[in-house]
Design an enzyme around this catalytic site. Structure first.
Site, mmCIF file in Angstrom:
data_model
loop_
_atom_site.group_PDB
_atom_site.id
_atom_site.type_symbol
_atom_site.label_atom_id
_atom_site.label_comp_id
_atom_site.label_asym_id
_atom_site.label_seq_id
_atom_site.Cartn_x
_atom_site.Cartn_y
_atom_site.Cartn_z
ATOM 1 N N HIS A 87 -2.187 -12.627 -2.138
ATOM 2 C CA HIS A 87 -3.255 -13.349 -1.451
ATOM 3 C C HIS A 87 -2.886 -14.799 -1.151
ATOM 4 O O HIS A 87 -3.728 -15.570 -0.697
ATOM 5 C CB HIS A 87 -4.550 -13.254 -2.263
ATOM 6 C CG HIS A 87 -5.104 -11.865 -2.307
ATOM 7 N ND1 HIS A 87 -6.235 -11.522 -3.015
ATOM 8 C CD2 HIS A 87 -4.679 -10.712 -1.717
ATOM 9 C CE1 HIS A 87 -6.471 -10.233 -2.871
ATOM 10 N NE2 HIS A 87 -5.535 -9.726 -2.087
ATOM 11 N N HIS A 119 0.813 -1.210 0.000
ATOM 12 C CA HIS A 119 0.000 0.000 0.000
ATOM 13 C C HIS A 119 0.850 1.264 0.000
ATOM 14 O O HIS A 119 0.378 2.323 -0.416
ATOM 15 C CB HIS A 119 -0.965 -0.014 1.181
ATOM 16 C CG HIS A 119 -2.123 -0.941 0.976
ATOM 17 N ND1 HIS A 119 -3.394 -0.688 1.474
ATOM 18 C CD2 HIS A 119 -2.226 -2.121 0.317
ATOM 19 C CE1 HIS A 119 -4.206 -1.674 1.134
ATOM 20 N NE2 HIS A 119 -3.513 -2.562 0.428
#
Length: 726
Positions: free
Chosen positions: A254, A91
């Site tokens: 993920h 991020h």
């Protein structure tokens, strides 16, 4: 005084600022960010020098130890902080967008508003606090910006993944960046940035205000994997990723960890910037259960993708294709997916209770990798070829975390990969002696005798150097990519005339290189800049000022093979106020676009002012435009632009409905004297810029104007010369 709100010197005062009174006032503050006044380390601090003294092995060892050192105040999921730190690094870097090169991990902006309080960054404040003891230990030898990325790498390594490498060199800034346009919305998760058939505005990349990429539930919460795929493709492309890199990043990220949506999201408190002072910069305090561990609420989604969430594997793809999926909701009420018919039960561990097991789950955006035809083809290849997946993820992760750093010469440390990557915009290493002062004088004489005009010399040098973006350190004169596709064909560069100029300069280059002794050569990249310098010197001499424009040889010439045409296409100017160029529909006014360009060129307001005034009279306008050429003596480096702009004998009126272009008429005769654009008239209209224009319009400004123009010109010519700044 008891009521501090009445104290005019208190931070509590809420008086109106100029921007409140005049919302459309041109904001120049973006040109004066990150000054030494806000930097506690001082002007003499050399981050590269500090980083080179860092015991990197010891730091990496400490980071490895941190991964499994679970703290009671914020327990690690599955006993491992790795997934949290991967999200933190992702991020930090994922705000980058190719449109203007802004965002990214390069300056540690995740520490500041708005990023520290974006909904998509919920609970990353905890990751940064977990890192603080290590940052405290190593002090200024490692910036927060570098530490974020390095920690993400170590997190991956600690869970069995081999990363591609790491380059340090990201120096921290000490205040929020004001130049980044995050969108028009005034509400979190709104999406006013779209128009028409879901067309994303400007250089924006994320789909909603406060998200890094896309909505994991699907567009605006609509759980449609194919619609989500469209958003994913658009957003990741605007962040410099192709389909293969996109699949690798989503699946790779993920493979680890989980999302958090244990309960009612309304029980979560304010973000860090809105939280109480007693929270000390932390936010999202939750009243659901313990508010942490198994009770944590972050995105509102409660998803664990794989059977080994703290170990690298191919299990994400096994599960994605191994089950049929049906829509369900998280405990917080968010759309997510579970295997049909109760399949997969008890195959996935609980993050905090070893006695519990779960079925795997997926996000709508995960299913896009299966149901979008192009993504599915890549995903199945990765399923069947784990080595290809690992290599693709390693390379995509490296690109994600280094995309905004510019050329490889800026990377520091022993972990920098040897391989050159085309997205790094490589240029050849210098492999020959460079020209000396005598050679420079000879070359300038030949250039000025070549038949090329001063305007052609200056326009070509500016076109080459002004592609630089201080945001992601791309572009610039080094490499001479102005002679390659796509730059040679850009409309702003007047391709036909550019080809003639380059042909003449290449002839001078070949003649010199063939006759020079001692192996000396001059690159076309250097010669383009030198030609511009010669033009400036000649124009200054015509104005009665003798000046020597500094020149530092050492640029090299890139090849077409070293140039990614698609990647460079985003650097094409749709506007350049310095050349009075504007094309197509713009979302900002001409003067705002000029300031935006100046900010990308790292210019101050005085530098922007003197460059515009000089370039106008030197004949540097795109395609020979006469707008703003307020002089009867072009190609003379005079202050005529400012003198005539401030002449009260001229009255200005718009000539088009949009008030983009103007006529300046003699107040007595009514005759048209000049034409101009908003990028010209702003220097007489805006009070701050007018004050600067008055300095250069004064009768004693002749020498100062030339001196300041040369300094600003030289700065632009050398913006990408990181070798000079090392």
């Amino acid at each position: 005084m008891d009521d501090v709100s009445k104290c005019p010197f208190s931070g509590g005062v809420k008086g109106f600022k100029n921007k409140d009174w005049w919302p459309n006032q041109l904001d120049l503050s973006v040109l004066h960010q990150h000054s030494n006044l806000s930097d506690p380390l001082g002007e003499a601090f050399d981050y590269a020098k500090e980083f080179k003294s860092l015991d990197l092995d010891a730091l990496v060892k400490d980071l490895h130890a941190l991964m499994t050192d679970s703290q009671e105040w914020w327990p690690a999921d599955f006993g491992h902080y790795g997934p949290l730190f991967i999200r933190m690094a992702w991020h930090a870097a994922g705000t980058y967008r190719i449109g203007d090169g802004r965002g990214g991990a390069g300056t540690g902006q995740q520490r500041f508003a708005p990023l520290n309080s974006w909904p998509d960054n919920a609970n990353l404040d905890k990751a940064r606090r977990l890192l603080w003891p290590i940052k405290q230990k190593y002090g200024q030898k490692i910036s927060w910006a570098d530490l974020f990325v390095l920690t993400g790498n170590v997190a991956l390594e600690s869970m069995g993944f081999k990363t591609f490498g790491f380059g340090g060199g990201r120096a921290d800034t000490w205040e929020p960046e004001q130049d980044i346009y995050w969108g028009p919305e005034g509400k979190w998760l709104a999406d006013e940035r779209y128009s028409g058939d879901r067309e994303l505005a400007g250089s924006l990349a994320a789909v909603q205000m406060g998200l890094i990429y896309v909505n994991p539930e699907g567009p605006n919460g609509n759980p449609d994997p194919l619609a989500a795929a469209r958003d994913i493709r658009e957003t990741f492309a605007r962040m410099a990723m192709n389909d293969e890199e996109t699949v690798a990043l989503i699946a790779g990220g993920h493979t680890f960890g989980k999302t958090h949506g244990a309960g009612d999201a309304s029980l979560v408190g304010a973000e860090p910037e809105g939280a109480d002072i007693a929270q000390q910069g932390l936010g999202w305090a939750s009243k659901y259960g313990s508010g942490k561990g198994g009770d944590a609420i972050t995105s509102g989604l409660e998803v664990i993708w794989t059977t080994t969430p703290t170990k690298w594997s191919n299990n994400f793809f096994w599960n994605l294709f191994g089950y049929e999926w049906e829509l369900t909701k998280s405990p917080a009420g968010a759309h997510q997916w579970k295997p049909k018919h109760g399949a997969g039960a008890n195959t996935v561990p609980d993050a905090h209770d070893p006695s519990k097991r779960h079925a795997p789950s997926m996000l709508t955006t995960d299913l896009a990798l299966r149901f979008d035809p192009a993504y599915e083809k890549i995903s199945r290849r990765f399923l069947e070829n784990p080595d290809q997946f690992a290599d693709a993820f390693a390379r995509a992760w490296f690109k994600l975390t280094h995309r905004d750093m510019g050329p490889k010469v800026r990377y520091l440390g022993p972990l920098v990969p040897k391989e050159d990557l085309v997205w790094q915009d490589p240029v050849p290493a210098l492999d020959h002696p460079v020209v000396d002062d005598k050679d420079v004088a000879t070359l300038k004489s030949k250039i000025l005798a070549s038949g090329l005009s001063v305007g052609q010399l200056i326009s070509t040098a500016w076109a080459s150097a002004s592609t630089f973006r201080g945001s992601d350190k791309r572009g610039g004169a080094n490499g001479a990519r102005i002679r390659l596709a796509p730059q040679k064909d850009w409309a702003v560069n007047n391709p036909a005339e550019l080809a003639k100029v380059l042909s003449t300069l290449e002839g001078i280059q070949k003649e010199f290189n063939a006759s020079a002794t001692g192996g000396k050569k001059i690159s076309i990249a250097d010669l383009i800049v030198l030609a511009g310098n010669a033009g400036v010197e000649a124009a200054a001499k015509k104005a009665g000022v003798d000046v020597a424009v500094p020149f530092a040889p050492g640029r090299t010439d890139a090849s077409q093979e070293q140039t990614d045409v698609e990647s460079f296409a985003v650097l094409e100017p749709t506007h350049d106020g310095f050349r009075n160029y504007l094309s197509g529909k713009q979302w900002l006014s001409g003067e705002e676009l000029l300031v935006d360009k100046a900010q990308l060129l790292t210019l101050t307001a005085p530098e922007m002012t003197v460059l515009v005034g000089g370039l106008r009279v030197l004949g540097a306008n795109a395609n020979g435009s006469k707008h703003g050429v307020f002089t009867a003596q072009t190609e003379t480096l005079s202050n005529d632009f400012f003198v005539n702009l401030l002449d009260m004998g001229v009255a200005w009126t718009p000539v088009d409905k949009g008030e983009h272009t103007f006529e300046g008429r003699d107040r007595k005769s009514g005759a048209v004297k000049w034409t101009a654009t908003r990028a010209d008239l702003i220097f007489g209209s805006h009070s701050q810029l007018r004050a600067l224009a008055e300095v250069y319009a004064s009768s004693d400004a002749k020498q100062k104007f030339v001196k300041d123009f040369v300094a600003a010109w030289t700065k632009v010519m050398n913006l990408d010369r990181f070798d000079l700044k090392a």
